[in-house]
Design a protein around this motif. Structure first.
Motif, PDB file in Angstrom:
ATOM      1  N   ALA A  72       6.018  -2.820   9.211  1.00 21.10           N
ATOM      2  CA  ALA A  72       6.155  -2.907   7.750  1.00 21.10           C
ATOM      3  C   ALA A  72       5.955  -4.364   7.349  1.00 21.10           C
ATOM      4  O   ALA A  72       6.758  -5.226   7.728  1.00 21.10           O
ATOM      5  CB  ALA A  72       7.527  -2.418   7.292  1.00 21.10           C
ATOM      6  N   PRO A  73       4.874  -4.682   6.608  1.00 20.58           N
ATOM      7  CA  PRO A  73       4.643  -6.062   6.195  1.00 20.58           C
ATOM      8  C   PRO A  73       5.610  -6.492   5.103  1.00 20.58           C
ATOM      9  O   PRO A  73       6.362  -5.682   4.551  1.00 20.58           O
ATOM     10  CB  PRO A  73       3.207  -6.023   5.670  1.00 20.58           C
ATOM     11  CG  PRO A  73       3.056  -4.624   5.144  1.00 20.58           C
ATOM     12  CD  PRO A  73       3.863  -3.761   6.078  1.00 20.58           C
ATOM     13  N   SER A  74       5.571  -7.760   4.784  1.00 24.79           N
ATOM     14  CA  SER A  74       6.463  -8.313   3.759  1.00 24.79           C
ATOM     15  C   SER A  74       5.965  -7.910   2.375  1.00 24.79           C
ATOM     16  O   SER A  74       5.063  -8.528   1.823  1.00 24.79           O
ATOM     17  CB  SER A  74       6.504  -9.841   3.889  1.00 24.79           C
ATOM     18  OG  SER A  74       7.488 -10.392   3.064  1.00 24.79           O
ATOM     19  N   THR A  78      -2.872  -9.225   3.696  1.00 24.62           N
ATOM     20  CA  THR A  78      -2.191  -8.525   4.793  1.00 24.62           C
ATOM     21  C   THR A  78      -2.491  -7.038   4.758  1.00 24.62           C
ATOM     22  O   THR A  78      -2.744  -6.408   5.792  1.00 24.62           O
ATOM     23  CB  THR A  78      -0.674  -8.764   4.721  1.00 24.62           C
ATOM     24  OG1 THR A  78      -0.419 -10.167   4.812  1.00 24.62           O
ATOM     25  CG2 THR A  78       0.044  -8.056   5.858  1.00 24.62           C
ATOM     26  N   GLN A  79      -2.473  -6.457   3.547  1.00 24.78           N
ATOM     27  CA  GLN A  79      -2.802  -5.035   3.421  1.00 24.78           C
ATOM     28  C   GLN A  79      -4.225  -4.758   3.920  1.00 24.78           C
ATOM     29  O   GLN A  79      -4.459  -3.777   4.635  1.00 24.78           O
ATOM     30  CB  GLN A  79      -2.665  -4.593   1.966  1.00 24.78           C
ATOM     31  CG  GLN A  79      -1.241  -4.565   1.449  1.00 24.78           C
ATOM     32  CD  GLN A  79      -1.165  -4.132  -0.010  1.00 24.78           C
ATOM     33  OE1 GLN A  79      -2.095  -3.541  -0.545  1.00 24.78           O
ATOM     34  NE2 GLN A  79      -0.059  -4.435  -0.661  1.00 24.78           N
ATOM     35  N   GLU A  80      -5.155  -5.624   3.533  1.00 19.42           N
ATOM     36  CA  GLU A  80      -6.541  -5.443   3.944  1.00 19.42           C
ATOM     37  C   GLU A  80      -6.672  -5.586   5.460  1.00 19.42           C
ATOM     38  O   GLU A  80      -7.438  -4.844   6.105  1.00 19.42           O
ATOM     39  CB  GLU A  80      -7.435  -6.469   3.239  1.00 19.42           C
ATOM     40  CG  GLU A  80      -8.921  -6.279   3.478  1.00 19.42           C
ATOM     41  CD  GLU A  80      -9.430  -4.915   3.052  1.00 19.42           C
ATOM     42  OE1 GLU A  80     -10.354  -4.399   3.738  1.00 19.42           O
ATOM     43  OE2 GLU A  80      -8.924  -4.352   2.064  1.00 19.42           O
ATOM     44  N   PRO A 135       4.342   7.025   5.375  1.00 19.37           N
ATOM     45  CA  PRO A 135       3.259   6.951   4.395  1.00 19.37           C
ATOM     46  C   PRO A 135       2.786   5.504   4.266  1.00 19.37           C
ATOM     47  O   PRO A 135       3.606   4.582   4.318  1.00 19.37           O
ATOM     48  CB  PRO A 135       3.922   7.430   3.103  1.00 19.37           C
ATOM     49  CG  PRO A 135       5.366   7.072   3.268  1.00 19.37           C
ATOM     50  CD  PRO A 135       5.652   7.234   4.737  1.00 19.37           C
ATOM     51  N   VAL A 136       1.496   5.299   4.102  1.00 18.14           N
ATOM     52  CA  VAL A 136       0.995   3.934   3.940  1.00 18.14           C
ATOM     53  C   VAL A 136       1.582   3.308   2.674  1.00 18.14           C
ATOM     54  O   VAL A 136       2.125   2.202   2.701  1.00 18.14           O
ATOM     55  CB  VAL A 136      -0.549   3.910   3.889  1.00 18.14           C
ATOM     56  CG1 VAL A 136      -1.058   2.528   3.479  1.00 18.14           C
ATOM     57  CG2 VAL A 136      -1.123   4.293   5.239  1.00 18.14           C
TER      58      VAL A 136
END
Length: 307
Positions: free
Chosen positions: A91-93, A112-114, A197-198
């Motif tokens: 899980a990113p920030s 980060t999402q990309e 879930p994304v």
């Protein structure tokens, strides 16, 4: 039981989540820190060292401060290391709005999402979710502290002084969730057996600004002074109000804070008008038995008897 690693574990939101995980008494927790404040010192510039630190880890929760990671290289290295160490979940920030539109201080989240999309497309898959609770309901209690770790911050709706700034012609839909509810949902998400879930929307309260003002006038016992600003002025960087924000996140230095406060208020107003704070409810659906703190009850309790 699984083994969880917390990156950036000395932060305020991280501390709230750690408390919830510890209270659950279900998992082993390792806290990664640049400073060695808690269990394990790591170098986010060294992927090999990170991968070694993540051996045996099932889930990584990142709370790395965006302001201290300008190119998001620390998080990218953490993702690469997690993949090398066969970590299952990441899980990113995030922990905020659904998009970063008109919020340049959060634009680094997009990188980060990309990157997470790219590594999964290349076959180096890792399950991940973007925890998005909207704005913390605790901020509407400013200056009163309603959580153990989270610092009170003021917003465009100032309950203390019974005033607000709104965008003319836009009754923005906002999502407000207490930081304790966020922490509780993250702890339950770690336990969740299905695939994450994304997009991980956490919708404590989905409410238009006009309704928040109605609640405010009721619990404060006095009408709010409303200042209206035009979208086109905000787009030009012009904030034509008699007041602005006064408090900034502890991770922001004093010099940065002075220049950021006006930009943050403009950004919150613009992004709200464009739907960035109307987050989805994926985790509400996955955890239907969880009862979120309701905004009416929260504000009535916080402001009861306050001058």
């Amino acid at each position: 039981m699984v083994h969880i690693a917390i990156a950036g574990g000395s932060g305020e939101v991280a501390s709230e989540v750690i408390d919830a995980l510890v209270a659950a008494k279900k998992h082993e927790i390792t806290i990664l820190s640049r400073r060695g404040l808690i269990w394990r010192t790591v170098n986010y510039d060294d992927k090999s060292e990170l991968a070694e630190a993540l051996q045996g880890i099932h889930t990584v929760l990142s709370f790395i401060q965006l302001m201290t990671d300008p190119n998001q290289q620390a998080q990218k290295n953490l993702i690469d290391a997690a993949i090398l160490a066969d970590v299952k979940r990441f899980a990113p920030s995030e922990y905020g709005s659904s998009t970063t539109v008109d919020m340049p201080w959060w634009a680094r989240k997009d990188a980060t999402q990309e990157y997470l999309k790219q590594v999964n497309e290349s076959g180096k898959t890792i399950e991940y979710t973007l925890f998005q609770p909207g704005m913390f309901l605790d901020y509407l209690a400013f200056p009163y502290k309603t959580a153990k770790h989270l610092t009170p911050l003021n917003t465009m709706i100032d309950f203390e002084n019974r005033r607000a700034v709104v965008v003319e012609g836009h009754d923005a839909i906002m999502t407000f969730t207490t930081v304790q509810d966020l922490a509780a949902v993250v702890a339950r998400a770690v336990d969740y057996d299905g695939k994450w879930p994304v997009i991980g929307g956490i919708s404590g309260n989905r409410i238009p600004v006009s309704r928040i003002l109605e609640i405010g006038e009721r619990v404060r016992g006095h009408p709010f002074v409303i200042e209206k600003v035009k979208l086109e002025d905000l787009e030009r960087g012009n904030l034509k109000t008699s007041w602005s924000l006064e408090t900034s996140h502890p991770s922001v230095s004093g010099e940065q804070a002075t220049s950021l406060l006006k930009a943050v208020l403009i950004g919150i107003l613009l992004s709200g008008a464009k739907g960035a704070w109307d987050v989805s409810d994926e985790y509400n659906q996955l955890l239907p038995d969880y009862k979120f703190t309701q905004i009416d009850d929260f504000l009535a309790e916080v402001w009861k008897g306050k001058p």
